[in-house]
Design a protein around this motif. Structure first.
Motif, short mmCIF file in Angstrom:
data_model
loop_
_atom_site.label_atom_id
_atom_site.label_comp_id
_atom_site.label_asym_id
_atom_site.label_seq_id
_atom_site.Cartn_x
_atom_site.Cartn_y
_atom_site.Cartn_z
N VAL A 162 0.79 -1.23 0.00
CA VAL A 162 0.00 0.00 0.00
C VAL A 162 0.82 1.28 0.00
N ILE A 166 -0.23 5.27 -1.10
CA ILE A 166 -0.39 6.33 -0.11
C ILE A 166 0.69 7.40 -0.23
N ALA B 148 3.02 6.96 15.05
CA ALA B 148 2.09 6.10 14.29
C ALA B 148 1.01 6.92 13.59
N ARG B 150 1.00 9.26 11.34
CA ARG B 150 1.07 9.38 9.87
C ARG B 150 1.02 8.01 9.18
N LEU B 151 1.07 6.92 9.98
CA LEU B 151 1.07 5.57 9.40
C LEU B 151 -0.31 4.91 9.48
N PRO B 153 -3.05 5.41 7.70
CA PRO B 153 -3.56 4.93 6.40
C PRO B 153 -2.90 3.62 5.95
N HIS B 154 -1.59 3.48 6.19
CA HIS B 154 -0.90 2.24 5.81
C HIS B 154 -1.44 1.06 6.61
#
Lengths: 195, 195
Positions: A162, A166, B148, B150-151, B153-154
């Motif tokens: 992903v 993103i 975490a 900004r992560l 979406p991942h």
């Protein structure tokens, strides 16, 4: 299947050619004829040794993963995960991402490929990772009933696929290191080391 | 582009046909001719309204995501994430997984599709999720410097694509609920509610 006829060197050469073709043309366009031509072997040999295209592809992928996760034992979970990243070179991370992207699509249409991949590639990796996690539990780093334990493979594999969507960038070692410290270890309630 | 010529109903019908075709034949085999035939419109209209195939596909996908994430405001981060899951029906989750699997492969070969998807689909979702997270930070649920953040979406997108490989099953609402409680909230150091 008798796999004794080929030398390990010849087998490795053949697997490398399969992966090159896979990266070049993708799974659907990869034919046993193309593999035979590229490796100057006969299709009969390929079918005798591997039975089918999904099995050949899964074996080739398995051969490409020389890191024995379960053998990594540094004494801490973070140490083990960082050692795993250190043993995988940057170029390999890129190649793995490209292969995974191509295969995620192909497995949707080919249940036989999904089954071969799961047996030969996913399950050994999940079980190797399970060994590393079981040791962390025995050391008392992770609670045995932590619900994230069984989700570690999902956490670890996801970003490979992903991140391009993103961040418009492939994963690299720096990103995976950040991800382990910010997501994987906190989800397991392991305190990340101060950098 | 003047998009004023089509009624919203006609536009929605057209987008639905594009997504049906995408699920049936995949991105590469989806042609503007096929869209024109399926929807009884002219190719000239399609190109005038959307400019290109990647833009048409990205708009169709965007149209398929009616949940306005940023508008969800239950007063807690877990409440917001659970409400997001509750508003997405099970059938939609399945359809989204299938689309994502097909597209992850296609974006690799089509930079123009990747760019359209990122602008029209990924960035609005990431920013909607960012709103939900920013409110959690303002309420003091999540530290503003939690790495975490900004992560997320991942973390959230990954399982859609990798679960079939790991568990040989698509994601469903039960799995996503478990994942939010076991991975997403702990990574953000938010205590999951007792079930």
């Amino acid at each position: 299947m008798a796999r004794g006829r080929l030398t390990p060197e010849r087998e490795a050469e053949l697997y490398e050619a399969v992966l090159d073709l896979l990266r070049e043309v993708g799974y659907d366009a990869l034919t046993m004829d193309a593999v035979a031509a590229r490796t100057r072997s006969s299709k009969a040999t390929l079918y005798r040794q591997w039975g089918s295209k999904p099995e050949l592809v899964a074996h080739a992928l398995r051969n490409d993963k020389p890191v024995d996760i379960a053998a990594i034992d540094t004494g801490s979970l973070r140490g083990d995960l960082m050692e795993l990243l250190a043993r995988t070179d940057e170029c390999q991370i890129e190649k793995d991402s490209a292969l995974m992207r191509g295969l995620v699509h192909a497995v949707h249409d080919h249940p036989d490929l999904l089954q071969a991949l799961r047996e030969l590639l996913v399950e050994p990796e999940v079980s190797g990772l399970g060994e590393v996690l079981a040791r962390a539990v025995r050391r008392g780093e992770v609670a045995a009933d932590n619900p994230a334990l069984r989700l570690v493979p999902h956490m670890v594999l996801g970003p490979f696929i992903v991140r391009p969507l993103i961040d418009a960038r492939d994963v690299d070692r720096a990103f995976l290191t950040e991800y382990v410290d910010a997501v994987v270890l906190p989800a397991l309630l392991v305190r990340p080391a101060t950098p």
